[in-house]
Scaffold this active site. Structure first.
Site, short mmCIF file in Angstrom:
data_model
loop_
_atom_site.label_atom_id
_atom_site.label_comp_id
_atom_site.label_asym_id
_atom_site.label_seq_id
_atom_site.Cartn_x
_atom_site.Cartn_y
_atom_site.Cartn_z
N GLN A 100 0.82 -1.20 0.00
CA GLN A 100 0.00 0.00 0.00
C GLN A 100 0.87 1.26 0.00
OE1 GLN A 100 -1.99 -1.64 3.63
NE2 GLN A 100 -3.87 -0.96 2.66
N ASP A 103 6.34 4.45 -1.92
CA ASP A 103 7.72 4.93 -1.84
C ASP A 103 8.73 4.12 -2.65
OD1 ASP A 103 8.10 2.60 -0.21
OD2 ASP A 103 7.51 3.77 1.57
N HIS A 118 -1.28 1.27 -4.58
CA HIS A 118 -1.69 2.67 -4.58
C HIS A 118 -0.82 3.54 -5.47
CE1 HIS A 118 -3.73 1.97 -0.41
NE2 HIS A 118 -4.48 1.57 -1.42
N SER A 219 -2.54 -1.33 9.29
CA SER A 219 -3.73 -1.45 10.12
C SER A 219 -4.93 -1.94 9.32
CB SER A 219 -4.07 -0.09 10.75
OG SER A 219 -4.45 0.84 9.74
#
Length: 275
Positions: A100, A103, A118, A219
């Protein structure tokens, strides 16, 4: 408390792990996360796709803050969590790594079987003609058009943002696409924007081949990631997690290691004959 070595045993028992990673993998590389240990927002929610596309001032504020934030984000380097998961792939135990994060630190650490769910922040996309340019190139152009902003500094925020406030963002010049004049946007999925279907389909295809799922540093409060936990449950494959604090999937986990990713996964970096 999770028994010692339970994660090592889990990895040893499964040959085709579907690995899903989140911000907790990159915090030790100097990239802040969005949520606290209860899964709640630590700060104001990120800009939405609708606001970015619909409001010029929102784009000016976003890119001005990003001009400052990219200087640190662009210099981030992989930490031991990224290197450990790259070793997992080298050991032949990773079916795919679905991240997700935007970077590209998993790739920098050597992982090759990666899906950037993403998107990626090192590219900028024209929303008109779909042209993509390197972020470093766009950074240079923003600096050229906004030389007075280059001396500003601000605390680093998640995903290349910076906590820059108290300035007149209306004076910031945002370059347009030099080909079609279209709006330029980071090549990442904003809140309120759909994840590309081809990414979802590719990830689900790998999940069908996996024999277990490992969540590292997420999370799972965002549905785009949680949907793969739901798919794993339907497929009846075991799910384990490494995360500091609550996850949306806690009730579905075989176990959870509440530790920093780089510490929990350190066994993957040990020599083969280490105990």
């Amino acid at each position: 408390m999770t028994p010692p070595n339970v994660l090592r045993d889990f990895v040893d028992r499964h040959e085709r792990l579907f690995v899903l990673t989140g911000a907790g993998c990159s915090t030790n590389s100097g990239i802040p996360d969005y949520r606290d240990t209860d899964g709640n927002w630590k700060r104001t929610q990120p800009v939405t796709f609708q606001a970015f596309m619909g409001e010029e001032l929102t784009r000016q504020r976003y890119w001005a803050r990003s001009l400052i934030g990219w200087r640190r984000f662009g210099q981030a380097r992989p930490n031991d969590a990224h290197h450990a998961l790259a070793r997992l792939e080298q050991f032949g135990r990773c079916e795919v790594l679905l991240t997700q994060n935007v970077d590209r630190l998993h790739q920098a650490a050597g992982s090759k079987k990666v899906i950037d769910l993403h998107g990626r922040l090192d590219l900028v996309r024209c929303m008109g003609c779909e042209r993509r340019i390197r972020r470093d190139e766009f950074q240079h152009e923003m600096g050229r058009l906004n030389t007075g902003w280059l001396d500003l500094d601000a605390a680093v925020a998640p995903d290349g943002d910076a906590d820059l406030e108290g300035v007149d963002f209306a004076s910031f010049v945002v370059p347009a696409c030099e080909i079609c004049g279209g709006i330029l946007k980071p090549d990442v999925v904003f809140f309120g924007e759909n994840v590309p279907r081809e990414f979802v389909d590719a990830a689900l295809g790998h999940l069908q081949k996996a024999d277990a799922m490992l969540i590292a540093g997420s999370s799972l409060m965002v549905y785009s990631g949680f949907r793969f936990v739901q798919a794993a449950m339907r497929a009846g494959i075991p799910i384990a997690a490494v995360n500091l604090g609550r996850t949306r999937a806690d009730e579905f986990l075989s176990f959870k290691v509440e530790d920093r990713c780089e510490d929990a996964l350190a066994f993957l970096l040990q020599p083969a004959d280490a105990p």
